[in-house]
Design a protein around this motif. Sequence first.
Motif, mmCIF file in Angstrom:
data_model
loop_
_atom_site.group_PDB
_atom_site.id
_atom_site.type_symbol
_atom_site.label_atom_id
_atom_site.label_comp_id
_atom_site.label_asym_id
_atom_site.label_seq_id
_atom_site.Cartn_x
_atom_site.Cartn_y
_atom_site.Cartn_z
ATOM 1 N N ILE A 27 1.899 -10.794 8.570
ATOM 2 C CA ILE A 27 1.109 -10.151 7.510
ATOM 3 C C ILE A 27 0.179 -9.154 8.185
ATOM 4 O O ILE A 27 -0.607 -9.528 9.066
ATOM 5 N N VAL A 28 0.315 -7.890 7.803
ATOM 6 C CA VAL A 28 -0.454 -6.831 8.460
ATOM 7 C C VAL A 28 -1.180 -5.980 7.429
ATOM 8 O O VAL A 28 -0.761 -5.886 6.278
ATOM 9 N N THR A 29 -2.277 -5.380 7.867
ATOM 10 C CA THR A 29 -2.944 -4.388 7.031
ATOM 11 C C THR A 29 -2.353 -3.017 7.354
ATOM 12 O O THR A 29 -1.944 -2.759 8.485
ATOM 13 N N GLY A 59 -18.121 12.487 3.766
ATOM 14 C CA GLY A 59 -17.583 11.274 3.153
ATOM 15 C C GLY A 59 -16.245 10.886 3.739
ATOM 16 O O GLY A 59 -15.657 11.626 4.536
ATOM 17 N N GLY A 60 -15.789 9.710 3.339
ATOM 18 C CA GLY A 60 -14.535 9.189 3.863
ATOM 19 C C GLY A 60 -13.643 8.653 2.766
ATOM 20 O O GLY A 60 -14.083 8.394 1.645
ATOM 21 N N VAL A 61 -12.384 8.509 3.114
ATOM 22 C CA VAL A 61 -11.398 7.872 2.239
ATOM 23 C C VAL A 61 -10.543 6.963 3.102
ATOM 24 O O VAL A 61 -10.019 7.385 4.144
ATOM 25 N N ARG A 62 -10.440 5.703 2.712
ATOM 26 C CA ARG A 62 -9.525 4.776 3.401
ATOM 27 C C ARG A 62 -8.850 3.953 2.317
ATOM 28 O O ARG A 62 -9.483 3.559 1.328
ATOM 29 N N ILE A 63 -7.561 3.725 2.468
ATOM 30 C CA ILE A 63 -6.826 2.853 1.555
ATOM 31 C C ILE A 63 -6.156 1.795 2.406
ATOM 32 O O ILE A 63 -5.444 2.117 3.363
ATOM 33 N N GLU A 64 -6.397 0.543 2.082
ATOM 34 C CA GLU A 64 -5.897 -0.554 2.910
ATOM 35 C C GLU A 64 -5.279 -1.629 2.032
ATOM 36 O O GLU A 64 -5.896 -2.078 1.064
ATOM 37 N N ASP A 65 -4.075 -2.019 2.390
ATOM 38 C CA ASP A 65 -3.422 -3.146 1.723
ATOM 39 C C ASP A 65 -2.894 -4.130 2.756
ATOM 40 O O ASP A 65 -2.665 -3.774 3.918
ATOM 41 N N ASP A 66 -2.698 -5.372 2.300
ATOM 42 C CA ASP A 66 -2.116 -6.415 3.147
ATOM 43 C C ASP A 66 -0.656 -6.575 2.745
ATOM 44 O O ASP A 66 -0.353 -6.768 1.561
ATOM 45 N N ALA A 67 0.232 -6.519 3.726
ATOM 46 C CA ALA A 67 1.665 -6.586 3.431
ATOM 47 C C ALA A 67 2.308 -7.724 4.216
ATOM 48 O O ALA A 67 2.082 -7.873 5.415
ATOM 49 N N LEU A 68 3.111 -8.498 3.524
ATOM 50 C CA LEU A 68 3.889 -9.590 4.139
ATOM 51 C C LEU A 68 5.284 -9.066 4.455
ATOM 52 O O LEU A 68 5.972 -8.549 3.563
ATOM 53 N N LEU A 69 5.699 -9.197 5.704
ATOM 54 C CA LEU A 69 7.044 -8.756 6.059
ATOM 55 C C LEU A 69 8.063 -9.801 5.602
ATOM 56 O O LEU A 69 7.965 -10.985 5.973
ATOM 57 N N LEU A 70 9.001 -9.352 4.805
ATOM 58 C CA LEU A 70 10.077 -10.218 4.313
ATOM 59 C C LEU A 70 11.288 -10.068 5.240
ATOM 60 O O LEU A 70 11.287 -9.242 6.152
#
Lengths: 375, 375
Positions: B333-335, B346-357
């Motif tokens: 599981i990685v971000t 200013g800043g912009v960051r988009i982060e999700d957690d993904a499970l490798l199937l």
Amino acid sequence: MNSPLQPLFAARLERLRTHMAATGLDAALISAPEHLRYLFNYSGEAAFGIVGARTSSLVTDYRFIEQAEEECVHHPWRQGVTTEALCRDRQRERLGQTLGRVLAELGARAVGYEAAHVSVAQWADISADLTGLALRPLADVLVQARCVKDAWEQQQIAKAAALGDAALAALRPSIRLGVTERELANRLERLLQELGSEGLSFPTILGFGPRSALPHSAPSGRTLQRGDLIVLDYGAVVNGYRSDMTRSHVAGRAQPWQQRMHDTVARAQQAALALLQPGISGRALDVASAAVLAASEFAAHAGPGLGHGVGLILHEQPFLNGDCEALLQAGEIVTIEPGLYIRGQGGVRIEDDALLLDSGHQILTQAHRDFELAL
Amino acid sequence: MNSPLQPLFAARLERLRTHMAATGLDAALISAPEHLRYLFNYSGEAAFGIVGARTSSLVTDYRFIEQAEEECVHHPWRQGVTTEALCRDRQRERLGQTLGRVLAELGARAVGYEAAHVSVAQWADISADLTGLALRPLADVLVQARCVKDAWEQQQIAKAAALGDAALAALRPSIRLGVTERELANRLERLLQELGSEGLSFPTILGFGPRSALPHSAPSGRTLQRGDLIVLDYGAVVNGYRSDMTRSHVAGRAQPWQQRMHDTVARAQQAALALLQPGISGRALDVASAAVLAASEFAAHAGPGLGHGVGLILHEQPFLNGDCEALLQAGEIVTIEPGLYIRGQGGVRIEDDALLLDSGHQILTQAHRDFELAL
């Protein structure tokens, strides 16, 4: 840049430099988070401080460089004695290389490091890049310096203690039969936050009934039952400085054994407080308090140790126990927290934070001590 | 004692024992908090684990012994393979003496230790009591083992991620002009707590306007102004397992440069997600994402690194950056969190957690991605 706190930070650096000069160190590598805060006012992560005879540097990376530049404002910038925040490019330079470069600029040859605050593996990596230097563990000069709180530090801990008092008063209506330990701890933590605490001094310890006998009980789903002993141990944080207080209650009327248990702990605390002033040893305090517990019917259930210093970290020098021969000094702030723990039945602990004055002491935690809670 | 989680813990211990056998170690000393939890289900402090070829022990003291006994229930207690919690009397025995005694009972001669998780000073103290033993740093077998999450671990992180999603949805009415970063962070943290998070995955990062460009901005008294960029980075904890998510917004209508900035980051994230499946290297993901940022008008403002593993600790292997040649595996599981940071703006960051199937991946964090917030 000028800040009213500059003289305090200057005095802290000066004390370290005096120690360095006396022990033949040209520079000191600082890695303990509490010492980065104490010397640099830095509260971020991933940093090493380098203190030379006249200059000091804080090495961090892109994630914390703005924070470092903002927070180092209390540093003395008088001519020739400068502080700088350095941003290491982690892709291009190993930490040991950056530190080595700064140390070389200082002309340092004998360098102290904080052996208690760098891991075996990290120090192996760093020191591989510091060839040709004499690397020696730094004595506990900063730990000792932190024992005695300056006036500003005393104010921060007093504020944290007052915040804890206010939170407990506001928590009172939530202490009702059927509430779970977790619900009550959550409510307390929310109150601390609303009142302005920067976070928790430590994870709240809260136990009902038999769970109150666990010295470090994490809040569970256990509900409050009439007749339960309740132990609540928590603290607030103001500008990085912590408070630490424990109150013990019984839900409703106390059974005779519970009342005797509480009275015994209260007397044990009083025995220590009666002696608490500069010049007494931690050991003498511990002996006086432990004697009360040992002379009681609960002797077999006495918890070891009496208390500890509190400040930028929760448990710091002096540790008030049988090994503490050091004499307490004015300006120290210590907890006094005797306790009885009957496994399977319950516990009682009473803890206050006390500031040592030139003569005697002042209790900073003033929350009420009522044992029985009408529920 | 039987627990449905026993097979999981047994498999973790077995993996360590296989490594020990292959590298000629008779025992391993475990000191990393995350490894005490991973191997022993222990979440307290002040403990060392000792894993032998057939038995394992957890050494702590009176403060945590009940907790250790309660938490070790998932351990395999089948005949001959036992786990015990040992209570060290700190007044009578040094830690090294206790560890030495247990190691002697095991007949251990070659012993691995966690060099990254014991300080130079503590290891000097302990090893002074472990004479006659061959002490060697343990390779990163546990760090590697923790990369791939078992089904139960996946569930915990998915729950934490869902909790974070729910908290953000509930936070929406509180995001209004004039609110301070600190007020909004407090509200978010309270929602996480009420929804059942065990605490914070890490101190909430929340920045408005120019402060959103600080990669690790601590919430301040800055109020939200129309047109501000907003970066919000936080996570929940379930059974010790963490989530980690970032959303970026603009307060009101986006200016064209803000919109282009957001779109660029979103495309950089998509470039990595399009490749995210077992067999790809962290480096390849980083290159794909960084190429999008580098080809944009914002090239000079790209943050380094793409993401990291997340689990019992917030930042763990694999680290998705230019140095990561390792190939990702199913169950990791990685971000994925590209970002642009324009200092002073200013800043912009988009982060999700993904499970490798086994094939492809699944995004665990599902909170909305609307950039413009109607305020």
